[in-house]
Enzyme design. Structure first.
Site, PDB file in Angstrom:
ATOM      1  N   SER A   1      -2.779  -5.751  12.709  1.00 50.45           N
ATOM      2  CA  SER A   1      -3.698  -4.839  13.375  1.00 50.45           C
ATOM      3  C   SER A   1      -4.673  -5.606  14.268  1.00 50.45           C
ATOM      4  O   SER A   1      -5.005  -5.169  15.363  1.00 50.45           O
ATOM      5  CB  SER A   1      -4.474  -4.025  12.342  1.00 50.45           C
ATOM      6  OG  SER A   1      -3.590  -3.306  11.534  1.00 50.45           O
ATOM      7  N   LEU A   2      -5.125  -6.760  13.772  1.00 50.58           N
ATOM      8  CA  LEU A   2      -6.012  -7.596  14.588  1.00 50.58           C
ATOM      9  C   LEU A   2      -5.277  -8.096  15.823  1.00 50.58           C
ATOM     10  O   LEU A   2      -5.850  -8.168  16.917  1.00 50.58           O
ATOM     11  CB  LEU A   2      -6.535  -8.777  13.767  1.00 50.58           C
ATOM     12  CG  LEU A   2      -7.573  -8.431  12.697  1.00 50.58           C
ATOM     13  CD1 LEU A   2      -7.848  -9.634  11.818  1.00 50.58           C
ATOM     14  CD2 LEU A   2      -8.859  -7.941  13.347  1.00 50.58           C
TER      15      LEU A   2
ATOM     16  N   ARG B   1       0.804  -1.224   0.000  1.00 50.55           N
ATOM     17  CA  ARG B   1       0.000   0.000   0.000  1.00 50.55           C
ATOM     18  C   ARG B   1       0.838   1.275   0.000  1.00 50.55           C
ATOM     19  O   ARG B   1       0.418   2.286  -0.575  1.00 50.55           O
ATOM     20  CB  ARG B   1      -0.986  -0.011   1.175  1.00 50.55           C
ATOM     21  CG  ARG B   1      -0.360  -0.115   2.524  1.00 50.55           C
ATOM     22  CD  ARG B   1      -1.417  -0.198   3.623  1.00 50.55           C
ATOM     23  NE  ARG B   1      -2.166  -1.453   3.574  1.00 50.55           N
ATOM     24  CZ  ARG B   1      -3.077  -1.809   4.489  1.00 50.55           C
ATOM     25  NH1 ARG B   1      -3.340  -1.009   5.495  1.00 50.55           N
ATOM     26  NH2 ARG B   1      -3.713  -2.941   4.404  1.00 50.55           N
TER      27      ARG B   1
ATOM     28  N   GLU C   1      -3.597   1.253  17.622  1.00 53.97           N
ATOM     29  CA  GLU C   1      -2.708   2.080  16.818  1.00 53.97           C
ATOM     30  C   GLU C   1      -1.946   3.116  17.636  1.00 53.97           C
ATOM     31  O   GLU C   1      -0.946   3.671  17.157  1.00 53.97           O
ATOM     32  CB  GLU C   1      -3.471   2.767  15.682  1.00 53.97           C
ATOM     33  CG  GLU C   1      -4.568   3.717  16.125  1.00 53.97           C
ATOM     34  CD  GLU C   1      -5.251   4.364  14.933  1.00 53.97           C
ATOM     35  OE1 GLU C   1      -4.556   4.946  14.093  1.00 53.97           O
ATOM     36  OE2 GLU C   1      -6.498   4.304  14.843  1.00 53.97           O
TER      37      GLU C   1
END
Length: 337
Positions: A160-161, A59, A144
């Protein structure tokens, strides 16, 4: 700061939204994973020029590639096209995106989606231990806002999970235990002054002026961060950002105090603005300290990854103590009086 490469661009929609969005509507990366192709506004596919993986590149690479196209061509958005896939498949896989675009006259099964990169999640933040604990007693972090070492150079959905579920669960019991212990220690509360509410001592006119000026300052800060601390950075632009943020912060504080604001006053807009100034300055200082390009952080002055610089960039409190009201912890200001 991670930049999501494909947020919906309101400017490219057939019917423009009546009000400005507070938060960008994100077009999931699964659209590219499902075969979506990125074009500039001349319908030229550009990702193969930047990376062999084309639309399937990480990304951060995609976001920088789109940013480069926009700057070179003087355009405000690119196009993400999934319309070559069967209509039923597109609607089944992306019902929310389809419905949101259709609200503004765009059928994604027939037309490309106008997209632009947008600021997304933070990666790293407050250093934390295995239970989410920090070096401030009683402060636990997860998600975060935390720096647990799970992410590395890029934020991944699975990581992130792990942050949101595993570390959040770990932090719960220690924070409850601390709260129970703290309830019995009256001396802890005595270290803090009671906050005061502005509407108890400020007139309606002054309060309205402060709220309006704070909203203006927020918009100005967002503009500075996007223009100078965005997807592709440079030392010169980062230093300009540092100067502009400092000026904006000083002007905002002076306005508040001229209108009767006191250091112990709290209000949602003012508290958020203080936090935004603090975070903005930390992001800029950290970016200036990171003299290499790795994952999310790309700087024109140091474009290469250096394995010798793999250690995290850590900004210690002493390095960010500015002579501004916004940057000082409330209890420290009161102790100094």
């Amino acid at each position: 700061v991670q930049f999501h490469p494909t947020a919906l661009s309101d400017e490219g929609l057939p019917i423009k939204p009546k009000t400005r969005r507070e938060n960008a509507f994100l077009i999931t990366e699964a659209v590219r994973g499902d075969g979506g192709i990125l074009y500039n506004q001349s319908m030229e596919r550009f990702m193969p020029m930047y990376d062999d993986r084309a639309e399937l590149a990480p990304r951060d690479v995609v976001a920088r590639s789109i940013d480069d196209q926009l700057k070179k061509r003087g355009e405000n958005y690119v196009l993400l096209d999934i319309s070559h896939k069967p209509r039923e498949k597109v609607l089944a896989h992306f019902p929310n995106i389809s419905a949101e675009c259709l609200r503004y006259g765009l059928d994604i099964t027939r037309q490309p989606i106008p997209v632009v990169p947008a600021a997304h999640y933070m990666c790293g933040g407050v250093r934390a231990g295995l239970q989410g604990e920090t070096n401030v007693k009683g402060l636990y972090v997860a998600g975060e806002v935390a720096c647990t070492g799970l992410h590395g150079a890029n934020r991944l959905a699975s990581n992130s999970l792990l942050e949101a579920l595993v570390f959040a669960r770990r932090a719960v019991q220690p924070s409850i235990d601390h709260m129970l212990d703290a309830d019995g220690d009256a001396s802890l509360a005595a270290r803090w002054a009671w906050p005061t509410l502005p509407w108890s001592s400020l007139g309606d006119g002054a309060l309205a002026d402060i709220v309006e000026r704070t909203r203006q300052a927020r918009t100005e800060l967002q503009s500075v961060m996007w223009e100078y601390v965005g997807i592709v950075r440079s030392t010169g632009r980062l230093k300009q950002a540092e100067w502009k943020i400092g000026d904006l912060e000083s002007e905002w504080e002076e306005f508040l105090f001229r209108r009767g604001w006191k250091p112990t006053m709290v209000g949602i807009e003012a508290c958020e603005m203080r936090n935004l100034f603090c975070c903005a300055k930390l992001v800029v200082k950290s970016a200036l300290a990171r003299r290499e390009s790795r994952g999310l952080h790309f700087t024109e002055d140091f474009p290469y990854l250096e394995e010798s610089r793999r250690k995290p960039t850590v900004i210690f409190p002493a390095a960010v103590q500015e002579l501004t009201w916004s940057s000082k912890p409330l209890q420290r200001q009161l102790q100094c009086k």
